[in-house]
Design an enzyme around this catalytic site. Structure first.
Site, short mmCIF file in Angstrom:
data_model
loop_
_atom_site.label_atom_id
_atom_site.label_comp_id
_atom_site.label_asym_id
_atom_site.label_seq_id
_atom_site.Cartn_x
_atom_site.Cartn_y
_atom_site.Cartn_z
N HIS A 17 0.84 -1.21 0.00
CA HIS A 17 0.00 0.00 0.00
C HIS A 17 0.88 1.26 0.00
O HIS A 17 0.61 2.20 -0.74
CB HIS A 17 -0.88 0.04 1.25
N LYS A 41 -17.64 -7.26 6.04
CA LYS A 41 -16.33 -7.91 5.99
C LYS A 41 -15.84 -8.15 7.41
O LYS A 41 -15.99 -7.28 8.28
CB LYS A 41 -15.33 -6.99 5.28
N ARG A 90 -1.11 -5.87 -8.41
CA ARG A 90 0.05 -6.72 -8.16
C ARG A 90 0.19 -7.65 -9.36
O ARG A 90 0.32 -7.19 -10.48
CB ARG A 90 -0.15 -7.52 -6.87
N SER A 128 -2.56 -7.93 2.49
CA SER A 128 -2.93 -7.87 3.91
C SER A 128 -3.36 -9.24 4.40
O SER A 128 -3.03 -9.65 5.51
CB SER A 128 -4.07 -6.87 4.13
#
Ligand code: ADP
Length: 158
Positions: A17, A41, A90, A128
């Protein structure tokens, strides 16, 4: 001034990040880090903890703002009159999901543009979720997260 919103869960913020934020600061005047408060979430860190950790590890505090948002991202962006949403890419695995998301956001609000930035190679495989998983088994993630995050993870899984 050129503003961009960088939205995400940041559960927790990683070097991946931070890489995107640094790159964004080289082309935008200001970056708003928008931490999603999505109740559906399950998070490791509470919203307050995620905001706190981000603020702790920021490099250029003058040009970065950290906020939380709930509800639709495009509504949040429109309310702030910001037209750029920044997302990080990514490996190829991100593409499908990010493509769907950007397309949906475009359908919802055609005046908002999604801008993708590619992270540095050392962060291609940092996420993460992987950091959380490895840290939960007391694995060493120090090279993937800022020091404050590493310490907080250690405390959490002690
Ligand atoms: P979300 O739940 O919205 O995917 P994340 O915090 O996982 O929230 O990610 C926010 C954004 O940061 C996404 O665009 C994601 O692709 C990007 N991102 C996460 N990790 C990296 C990384 N290592 N390199 C580049 N971008 C990343």
């Amino acid at each position: 001034m050129n503003y961009a919103i960088y939205p995400g869960s940041f559960d927790p913020i990683t070097n991946g990040h931070l890489d995107i934020i640094d790159r964004a600061l080289s082309i935008f005047d200001k970056v708003i880090i928008a931490v999603s408060d999505n109740q559906q979430k399950k998070h490791l860190f509470s919203l307050e903890e995620r905001l706190h950790l981000i603020r702790q590890v920021l490099t250029d505090k003058k040009r970065i703002e950290v906020e939380s948002f709930s509800g639709l991202l495009v509504n949040y962006a429109q309310a702030k009159k910001i037209k750029v949403v920044l997302r990080g890419l990514r490996a190829v695995s991100d593409f499908e999901y990010e493509f769907q998301l950007a397309n949906m956001n475009r359908n919802l609000a055609d005046d908002i543009q999604t801008v993708f930035m590619m992270t540095g190679q050392e962060n291609f495989y940092v996420s993460s979720s992987l950091v959380r998983e490895v840290a939960s088994f007391k694995g060493n993630v120090s090279q993937h997260v800022p020091q404050a995050v590493n310490e907080r993870l250690k405390e959490k899984f002690q």
